[in-house]
Design an enzyme around this catalytic site. Structure first.
Site, PDB file in Angstrom:
ATOM      1  N   ASP A 185      26.811  53.891  -6.969  1.00  0.00           N
ATOM      2  CA  ASP A 185      26.202  52.565  -6.858  1.00  0.00           C
ATOM      3  C   ASP A 185      25.039  52.566  -5.860  1.00  0.00           C
ATOM      4  O   ASP A 185      25.073  53.279  -4.860  1.00  0.00           O
ATOM      5  CB  ASP A 185      27.278  51.572  -6.397  1.00  0.00           C
ATOM      6  CG  ASP A 185      26.832  50.124  -6.566  1.00  0.00           C
ATOM      7  OD1 ASP A 185      25.840  49.872  -7.280  1.00  0.00           O
ATOM      8  OD2 ASP A 185      27.469  49.240  -5.972  1.00  0.00           O
ATOM      9  N   ASN A 205      21.483  52.502  -6.824  1.00  0.00           N
ATOM     10  CA  ASN A 205      20.176  53.042  -7.259  1.00  0.00           C
ATOM     11  C   ASN A 205      19.075  51.991  -7.141  1.00  0.00           C
ATOM     12  O   ASN A 205      17.954  52.280  -6.726  1.00  0.00           O
ATOM     13  CB  ASN A 205      20.238  53.476  -8.731  1.00  0.00           C
ATOM     14  CG  ASN A 205      21.207  54.609  -8.958  1.00  0.00           C
ATOM     15  OD1 ASN A 205      21.609  55.278  -8.015  1.00  0.00           O
ATOM     16  ND2 ASN A 205      21.581  54.832 -10.212  1.00  0.00           N
ATOM     17  N   HIS A 246      17.211  55.053 -10.582  1.00  0.00           N
ATOM     18  CA  HIS A 246      18.153  55.684 -11.513  1.00  0.00           C
ATOM     19  C   HIS A 246      17.814  57.169 -11.694  1.00  0.00           C
ATOM     20  O   HIS A 246      18.707  57.999 -11.805  1.00  0.00           O
ATOM     21  CB  HIS A 246      18.139  54.956 -12.861  1.00  0.00           C
ATOM     22  CG  HIS A 246      18.691  53.554 -12.774  1.00  0.00           C
ATOM     23  ND1 HIS A 246      19.868  53.253 -12.135  1.00  0.00           N
ATOM     24  CD2 HIS A 246      18.213  52.360 -13.246  1.00  0.00           C
ATOM     25  CE1 HIS A 246      20.100  51.948 -12.213  1.00  0.00           C
ATOM     26  NE2 HIS A 246      19.114  51.386 -12.876  1.00  0.00           N
ATOM     27  N   LEU A 277      34.852  73.492 -14.152  1.00  0.00           N
ATOM     28  CA  LEU A 277      34.940  72.114 -13.659  1.00  0.00           C
ATOM     29  C   LEU A 277      34.964  71.194 -14.871  1.00  0.00           C
ATOM     30  O   LEU A 277      34.232  71.416 -15.843  1.00  0.00           O
ATOM     31  CB  LEU A 277      33.699  71.778 -12.810  1.00  0.00           C
ATOM     32  CG  LEU A 277      33.470  70.291 -12.492  1.00  0.00           C
ATOM     33  CD1 LEU A 277      34.441  69.801 -11.413  1.00  0.00           C
ATOM     34  CD2 LEU A 277      32.045  70.032 -12.020  1.00  0.00           C
ATOM     35  N   ARG A 323      33.015  55.285  -3.567  1.00  0.00           N
ATOM     36  CA  ARG A 323      31.964  54.375  -4.015  1.00  0.00           C
ATOM     37  C   ARG A 323      30.871  54.336  -2.950  1.00  0.00           C
ATOM     38  O   ARG A 323      31.164  54.145  -1.772  1.00  0.00           O
ATOM     39  CB  ARG A 323      32.502  52.957  -4.250  1.00  0.00           C
ATOM     40  CG  ARG A 323      31.407  52.008  -4.725  1.00  0.00           C
ATOM     41  CD  ARG A 323      31.910  50.640  -5.094  1.00  0.00           C
ATOM     42  NE  ARG A 323      30.834  49.873  -5.723  1.00  0.00           N
ATOM     43  CZ  ARG A 323      30.997  48.943  -6.641  1.00  0.00           C
ATOM     44  NH1 ARG A 323      32.199  48.634  -7.061  1.00  0.00           N
ATOM     45  NH2 ARG A 323      29.967  48.303  -7.155  1.00  0.00           N
ATOM     46  N   SER A 335      35.246  47.434  -9.498  1.00  0.00           N
ATOM     47  CA  SER A 335      34.347  47.048 -10.600  1.00  0.00           C
ATOM     48  C   SER A 335      34.802  47.584 -11.953  1.00  0.00           C
ATOM     49  O   SER A 335      34.017  48.176 -12.706  1.00  0.00           O
ATOM     50  CB  SER A 335      32.921  47.520 -10.296  1.00  0.00           C
ATOM     51  OG  SER A 335      32.433  46.865  -9.163  1.00  0.00           O
TER      52      SER A 335
HETATM   53  C1  FPP Z   1      24.393  51.550 -10.012  1.00  0.00           C
HETATM   54  O1  FPP Z   1      23.192  51.271  -9.392  1.00  0.00           O
HETATM   55  C2  FPP Z   1      24.293  52.618 -10.962  1.00  0.00           C
HETATM   56  C3  FPP Z   1      24.330  52.468 -12.319  1.00  0.00           C
HETATM   57  C4  FPP Z   1      24.395  51.184 -13.017  1.00  0.00           C
HETATM   58  C5  FPP Z   1      24.314  53.585 -13.192  1.00  0.00           C
HETATM   59  C6  FPP Z   1      24.572  54.921 -12.572  1.00  0.00           C
HETATM   60  C7  FPP Z   1      23.600  55.767 -13.204  1.00  0.00           C
HETATM   61  C8  FPP Z   1      23.039  56.885 -12.689  1.00  0.00           C
HETATM   62  C9  FPP Z   1      23.443  57.552 -11.444  1.00  0.00           C
HETATM   63  C10 FPP Z   1      21.924  57.480 -13.386  1.00  0.00           C
HETATM   64  C11 FPP Z   1      22.207  57.698 -14.818  1.00  0.00           C
HETATM   65  C12 FPP Z   1      23.085  58.869 -15.044  1.00  0.00           C
HETATM   66  C13 FPP Z   1      23.474  59.128 -16.266  1.00  0.00           C
HETATM   67  C14 FPP Z   1      24.208  60.382 -16.571  1.00  0.00           C
HETATM   68  C15 FPP Z   1      23.165  58.144 -17.310  1.00  0.00           C
HETATM   69  P1  FPP Z   1      22.662  49.792  -9.475  1.00  0.00           P
HETATM   70  O2  FPP Z   1      21.558  49.750 -10.475  1.00  0.00           O
HETATM   71  O3  FPP Z   1      23.784  48.854  -9.748  1.00  0.00           O
HETATM   72  O4  FPP Z   1      22.106  49.597  -8.028  1.00  0.00           O
HETATM   73  P2  FPP Z   1      22.047  48.241  -7.228  1.00  0.00           P
HETATM   74  O5  FPP Z   1      23.457  47.747  -7.098  1.00  0.00           O
HETATM   75  O6  FPP Z   1      21.465  48.665  -5.918  1.00  0.00           O
HETATM   76  O7  FPP Z   1      21.158  47.310  -7.991  1.00  0.00           O
END
Ligand code: FPP
Length: 242
Positions: free
Chosen positions: A12, A14, A29, A123, A180, A188
């Site tokens: 979480d 990104n 992302h 793995l 997390r 979640s």
């Molecule tokens: C949360 O960050 C992350 C996600 C919704 C997706 C996780 C995805 C990746 C790590 C990249 C994609 C990887 C693959 C293999 C598809 P957020 O966008 O909710 O961040 P925020 O809470 O700061 O807005």
């Protein structure tokens, strides 16, 4: 140090990582995918047998269309670009989540990743994609309900194992540790049934900043936790009876 057999990660933060740098969410992302690559390597190096990552939840469809298609695009790119390398490193890929409704090209890639790597043993990388814990439990209940209706099983013979076996994670051990990132302290809708006795570690860093050192540090924290699984540890038994 006790190494957990199964670590599950909610990747979480990104979006906030990108925002803090004045970058578009897509950049966050993308950096998240890089952190995922690193974490797969670290998990292999540390001898973790199972690594589950929450890549896309069944609720993520409600994000703006452009972000949904960015995330789908990144998944496709990840599998197309990284599958050969994962296979060479002995990683077995497994995907959990609802697959029926996905676009055929994504389904095809997920099926290919699983079938190419089915014999690998180094793995197990479990990608939770279009995954939601409640949705998974509903689908499992429907399967069990159909078995009851057809007379294949009696309601009284349903056990926790019957339910575990009907989930997407059938055959996968429950996670010992759920990590997390980003400071949020909730599950979640991730592995709701399976995380019943998991240790939980919440880290303040955003997912793209999650380093191999932080991974190792989380494992150190895990190794000093006392897991009781609802029972009592020997020390408690001795002190309370003394
Ligand atoms: C949360 O960050 C992350 C996600 C919704 C997706 C996780 C995805 C990746 C790590 C990249 C994609 C990887 C693959 C293999 C598809 P957020 O966008 O909710 O961040 P925020 O809470 O700061 O807005």
């Amino acid at each position: 140090m006790t190494t957990p057999a199964h670590v599950a990660i909610i990747m979480d933060g990104n979006g906030r990582w990108a925002k803090a740098r004045g970058l578009p969410r897509l950049a966050g992302h993308r950096a998240g995918v890089e952190a995922l690559r690193q974490s797969v390597k670290t998990a292999s190096k540390l001898g973790i047998a199972w690594l589950t990552v929450y890549a896309f939840s069944s609720e993520n469809w409600s994000r703006p269309q452009s972000e949904v298609s960015d995330l789908l695009g990144l998944l496709k790119l990840f599998i197309r670009r990284d599958l050969a390398e994962l296979h060479r490193s002995g990683v077995r890929v497994r995907v959990i989540g609802e697959r029926e409704d996905l676009q055929p090209d994504i389904r095809g890639l997920l099926d290919e990743a699983e079938s190419l790597t089915v014999g690998n043993r180094a793995l197990n990388l479990v990608i939770a994609f279009n995954y939601g814990g409640r949705d998974e439990i509903v689908r499992a209940m429907r399967k069990i309900g159909a078995d009851v209706e057809a007379g294949r099983i009696a309601p009284a013979s349903i056990t926790p194992e019957t339910i575990s076996d009907a989930l997407d994670t059938s055959g996968i051990p429950d996670p010992d540790l759920v990590i997390r990132t980003s400071g949020e302290m909730r599950l979640s809708n991730f592995l709701l049934w399976q995380a019943a006795y998991s240790e939980l570690i919440f880290l303040p860093c955003f997912w793209p900043d999650f380093t191999p050192e932080q991974f190792e540090d989380a494992l150190r924290q895990f190794s000093v936790r006392e897991r009781r699984f609802g029972g009592r540890i020997e020390r408690d038994v001795v002190s309370s009876s003394a």
